[in-house]
Write a protein that holds these residues in place. Structure first.
Motif, PDB file in Angstrom:
ATOM      1  N   TRP A  33       0.880  -1.173   0.000  1.00  0.00           N
ATOM      2  CA  TRP A  33       0.000   0.000   0.000  1.00  0.00           C
ATOM      3  C   TRP A  33       0.913   1.217   0.000  1.00  0.00           C
ATOM      4  CZ3 TRP A  33      -5.179  -0.507  -0.585  1.00  0.00           C
ATOM      5  CH2 TRP A  33      -5.925   0.675  -0.573  1.00  0.00           C
ATOM      6  N   ASN A  49      -1.781   6.172  -1.623  1.00  0.00           N
ATOM      7  CA  ASN A  49      -3.009   5.669  -0.992  1.00  0.00           C
ATOM      8  C   ASN A  49      -3.759   4.680  -1.887  1.00  0.00           C
ATOM      9  OD1 ASN A  49      -4.677   5.374   1.245  1.00  0.00           O
ATOM     10  ND2 ASN A  49      -6.099   6.919   0.529  1.00  0.00           N
ATOM     11  N   HIS A  50      -2.995   3.841  -2.583  1.00  0.00           N
ATOM     12  CA  HIS A  50      -3.569   2.774  -3.399  1.00  0.00           C
ATOM     13  C   HIS A  50      -2.754   1.492  -3.232  1.00  0.00           C
ATOM     14  CE1 HIS A  50      -5.629   6.095  -5.348  1.00  0.00           C
ATOM     15  NE2 HIS A  50      -6.461   5.195  -5.840  1.00  0.00           N
ATOM     16  N   LEU A  51      -3.389   0.403  -3.557  1.00  0.00           N
ATOM     17  CA  LEU A  51      -2.701  -0.876  -3.604  1.00  0.00           C
ATOM     18  C   LEU A  51      -1.641  -0.812  -4.688  1.00  0.00           C
ATOM     19  CD1 LEU A  51      -2.824  -3.796  -2.385  1.00  0.00           C
ATOM     20  CD2 LEU A  51      -4.242  -4.383  -4.353  1.00  0.00           C
ATOM     21  N   HIS A  97       6.073   2.651   1.391  1.00  0.00           N
ATOM     22  CA  HIS A  97       4.884   1.796   1.334  1.00  0.00           C
ATOM     23  C   HIS A  97       4.774   0.947   2.598  1.00  0.00           C
ATOM     24  CE1 HIS A  97       8.227  -0.667  -0.184  1.00  0.00           C
ATOM     25  NE2 HIS A  97       7.608  -1.651   0.474  1.00  0.00           N
ATOM     26  N   MET A 152       1.362  -5.348   2.695  1.00  0.00           N
ATOM     27  CA  MET A 152       0.054  -5.874   3.068  1.00  0.00           C
ATOM     28  C   MET A 152       0.191  -7.287   3.642  1.00  0.00           C
ATOM     29  SD  MET A 152      -2.122  -3.474   2.519  1.00  0.00           S
ATOM     30  CE  MET A 152      -3.704  -4.294   2.539  1.00  0.00           C
ATOM     31  N   VAL A 202     -10.922  -1.729   3.987  1.00  0.00           N
ATOM     32  CA  VAL A 202     -10.378  -0.485   3.459  1.00  0.00           C
ATOM     33  C   VAL A 202     -11.467   0.584   3.468  1.00  0.00           C
ATOM     34  CG1 VAL A 202      -9.296   0.602   1.449  1.00  0.00           C
ATOM     35  CG2 VAL A 202      -8.837  -1.806   1.969  1.00  0.00           C
ATOM     36  N   SER A 220      -3.046   8.191   4.386  1.00  0.00           N
ATOM     37  CA  SER A 220      -3.221   6.983   3.587  1.00  0.00           C
ATOM     38  C   SER A 220      -3.419   5.774   4.485  1.00  0.00           C
ATOM     39  CB  SER A 220      -1.994   6.762   2.696  1.00  0.00           C
ATOM     40  OG  SER A 220      -0.840   6.551   3.492  1.00  0.00           O
ATOM     41  N   ALA A 221      -3.881   4.698   3.878  1.00  0.00           N
ATOM     42  CA  ALA A 221      -4.017   3.399   4.546  1.00  0.00           C
ATOM     43  C   ALA A 221      -4.866   3.479   5.812  1.00  0.00           C
ATOM     44  CB  ALA A 221      -2.628   2.808   4.849  1.00  0.00           C
TER      45      ALA A 221
END
Length: 162
Positions: free
Chosen positions: A71, A81-83, A92, A95, A107, A121-122
């Motif tokens: 992530w 803020n994305h996979l 990062h 996960m 999520v 993020s996350a």
């Protein structure tokens, strides 16, 4: 579907309450990357990931956490803020962790899908380290309680953090 609501005594869904922990920075209306705070507001549950090598699939809409899943938490990166997938040189989170904190992850849509750089993020619901032990900004629950949520919730369920 009923809303999830953070209360002083835990996370409430309908008439039930489950103890939880929040970020070490408390609750905030001005979330910033790395502040350790849980963002206030009305968020939606938009995804679910689980470790298929550790748990059975918790819900039909859950996606497996694969080796190499990350992530991105680097505000300068396009996948902020994305996979993401390894290899990645930008900052990062893994996960697929050695500990069990991310065996099951719900999520939220905090700063997603169009992420504002630096706005955090996350922001997940995940397993806690223990009662009273804060997170880095997420909401964390006992593993059996988290699994109970995962089985009850649907995509789009609202999470209200007052």
């Amino acid at each position: 579907m009923a809303d999830l609501r953070l209360t002083p005594t835990g996370l409430r869904l309908g008439p039930h309450r489950w103890p939880c922990t929040v970020g070490r920075g408390g609750l905030t209306s001005a979330k910033r990357e790395g502040d350790g705070a849980t963002p206030r507001g009305t968020h939606r549950i938009v995804g679910m990931f689980w470790r298929p090598d550790r748990l059975p699939r918790p819900a039909p809409w859950a996606e497996p956490i694969r080796p190499g899943d990350l992530w991105c938490d680097d505000p300068r990166h396009p996948l902020y803020n994305h996979l993401a997938r390894a290899p990645m040189t930008a900052s990062h989170e893994r996960m697929r962790r050695a500990d069990r904190l991310y065996d099951l992850v719900l999520v939220t849509d905090w700063n997603w899908p169009e992420a504002t750089p630096g706005a955090g993020s996350a922001i997940f619901l995940h397993r806690w380290r223990g009662p009273g032990r804060p997170t880095e900004g997420c909401i964390a629950l006992r593993s059996d309680h988290l699994l109970d949520f995962a089985r009850r919730l649907e995509p789009g369920t609202r999470l209200i953090v007052p």
